[in-house]
Motif scaffolding. Structure first.
Motif, short mmCIF file in Angstrom:
data_model
loop_
_atom_site.label_atom_id
_atom_site.label_comp_id
_atom_site.label_asym_id
_atom_site.label_seq_id
_atom_site.Cartn_x
_atom_site.Cartn_y
_atom_site.Cartn_z
N ARG A 105 17.03 -27.76 41.20
CA ARG A 105 16.11 -27.17 40.61
C ARG A 105 16.79 -25.93 39.77
O ARG A 105 18.06 -25.41 40.37
N LYS A 106 16.35 -25.28 38.79
CA LYS A 106 16.74 -24.31 38.17
C LYS A 106 16.46 -22.98 39.15
O LYS A 106 15.31 -22.80 39.65
N LEU A 107 17.43 -22.09 39.35
CA LEU A 107 17.18 -21.06 39.92
C LEU A 107 16.61 -19.78 39.18
O LEU A 107 16.95 -19.71 38.04
N PRO A 108 15.67 -19.03 39.66
CA PRO A 108 14.79 -18.24 38.82
C PRO A 108 15.75 -16.92 38.54
O PRO A 108 15.06 -15.95 37.90
N PHE A 109 16.72 -16.83 39.03
CA PHE A 109 17.74 -15.50 39.02
C PHE A 109 19.14 -15.91 39.24
O PHE A 109 19.37 -17.01 39.74
N ASN A 110 20.13 -15.02 38.67
CA ASN A 110 21.56 -15.31 39.49
C ASN A 110 21.78 -14.52 40.24
O ASN A 110 23.04 -14.37 40.78
N GLU A 111 21.31 -13.43 40.49
CA GLU A 111 21.39 -12.42 41.60
C GLU A 111 20.24 -11.37 41.58
O GLU A 111 19.34 -11.49 40.83
N ILE A 112 19.94 -10.79 42.96
CA ILE A 112 19.18 -9.75 43.03
C ILE A 112 19.71 -8.74 43.43
O ILE A 112 20.18 -8.23 44.51
N GLN A 113 19.84 -7.71 42.47
CA GLN A 113 20.53 -6.56 42.66
C GLN A 113 20.03 -5.68 43.85
O GLN A 113 19.00 -5.59 44.03
N GLY A 114 21.08 -5.21 44.62
CA GLY A 114 20.58 -4.52 46.00
C GLY A 114 20.42 -5.46 46.98
O GLY A 114 20.10 -4.97 48.29
N PHE A 115 20.27 -6.64 46.72
CA PHE A 115 19.96 -7.68 47.90
C PHE A 115 20.96 -8.95 47.99
O PHE A 115 21.76 -8.81 48.91
N ILE A 116 20.79 -9.88 46.85
CA ILE A 116 21.94 -10.81 46.95
C ILE A 116 22.82 -10.54 46.01
O ILE A 116 22.13 -10.61 44.55
N SER A 117 24.08 -10.92 46.06
CA SER A 117 25.03 -10.72 45.01
C SER A 117 24.86 -12.16 44.00
O SER A 117 24.67 -13.33 44.57
N LYS A 118 25.68 -12.11 43.10
CA LYS A 118 26.03 -13.59 42.29
C LYS A 118 26.88 -14.11 42.95
O LYS A 118 26.72 -15.55 42.94
N GLU A 119 27.95 -13.70 43.92
CA GLU A 119 28.72 -14.55 44.49
C GLU A 119 28.01 -15.22 45.64
O GLU A 119 28.12 -16.72 45.83
N THR A 120 26.96 -14.60 46.25
CA THR A 120 26.18 -15.32 47.06
C THR A 120 25.20 -16.60 46.48
O THR A 120 25.16 -17.55 47.04
N CYS A 121 24.82 -16.05 45.44
CA CYS A 121 23.81 -17.22 44.74
C CYS A 121 24.73 -18.41 44.27
O CYS A 121 24.42 -19.66 44.28
N GLU A 122 26.11 -18.03 43.81
CA GLU A 122 26.78 -19.24 43.22
C GLU A 122 27.26 -20.14 44.49
O GLU A 122 27.20 -21.47 44.39
N PHE A 123 27.47 -19.50 45.61
CA PHE A 123 27.96 -20.38 46.70
C PHE A 123 26.43 -20.98 47.45
O PHE A 123 26.54 -22.21 47.82
N HIS A 124 25.46 -20.06 47.59
CA HIS A 124 24.33 -20.75 48.38
C HIS A 124 23.66 -21.90 47.29
O HIS A 124 23.19 -22.72 48.15
N TYR A 125 23.43 -21.35 46.38
CA TYR A 125 22.76 -22.51 45.51
C TYR A 125 23.60 -23.21 45.08
O TYR A 125 23.41 -24.59 44.83
N GLY A 126 24.68 -22.82 44.28
CA GLY A 126 25.60 -23.83 43.30
C GLY A 126 26.42 -24.70 44.47
O GLY A 126 26.77 -26.02 43.73
#
Length: 208
Positions: free
Chosen positions: A5-26
């Motif tokens: 599925r498509k992710l509704p964001f690629n990071e949430i500033q102050g919570f989860i970084s782009k790197e986390t999203c890339e690994f966790h999601y991607g």
């Protein structure tokens, strides 16, 4: 064939970084999709819906299908922006836990103390008609117990280790401040109206 599925964001500033999203999601979420597609080939589940697989399969097929759903739902429980609780959700929280503050305390405590990898859920129990907090280990999901998720937090280490290392409580406190309450409110509304069919509808909306 299931697709990520498509992710509704690629990071949430102050919570989860782009790197986390890339690994966790991607990486992680994508791997569950890939594994599921490979495992169902030539089986009775090859053309089945995700809901059918989660509620009927066992072993590796179940584990990967459930992890697809668990992650789908987790992403939708997050929001970069503050969203309001519905009156219905606020009333349900007060009725089930006494107050919003008590709910927060109980939920974060349950998520913090869950041993090992897993998920901490808020579910609607159609029998008691109340909200409950449920811990599940590894890929398990309350759906198989007839309970309807309205909120979940992922406490596998890959959900937070890049940003928080082993400080699960710090991750959980930040998670709570970024809950997509509008989505949670709608999940409760549909849980009351449609029961487990609301889970089936949700899965089909992402994996038609």
């Amino acid at each position: 064939m299931f697709n990520l599925r498509k992710l509704p964001f690629n990071e949430i500033q102050g919570f989860i970084s782009k790197e986390t999203c890339e690994f966790h999601y991607g990486k992680h979420h994508q791997t569950y999709i890939n594994n599921l597609n490979n495992l169902i080939k030539g089986t009775e589940f090859e053309s089945a819906s995700l809901f059918e697989i989660v509620t009927k399969a066992q072993g590796g097929i179940f584990n990967n299908a459930a992890q697809v759903y668990n992650h789908d739902f987790y992403w939708d429980c997050l929001s970069p922006k503050e969203t309001p609780l519905s009156n219905e959700l606020q009333e349900a929280i007060n009725e089930s836990f006494g107050s919003f503050d008590k709910f927060k305390e109980t939920f974060l405590q349950s998520a913090t103390t869950l041993f090992g990898s897993g998920w901490c859920w808020v579910v609607y129990n159609p029998n008691s008609k109340k909200l409950e907090i449920v811990q599940t280990s590894n890929a398990q999901t309350p759906v198989t117990q007839g309970l309807i998720p309205v909120l979940v937090v992922d406490v596998w280490e890959h959900a937070y280790y890049v940003d928080y290392r082993n400080a699960r409580p710090a991750y959980l406190e930040k998670f709570f401040s970024h809950i997509h309450w509008d989505f949670v409110s709608k999940s409760l509304e549909w849980a009351k109206k449609e029961g487990l069919n609301s889970v089936n509808f949700y899965m089909n909306s992402l994996h038609a």
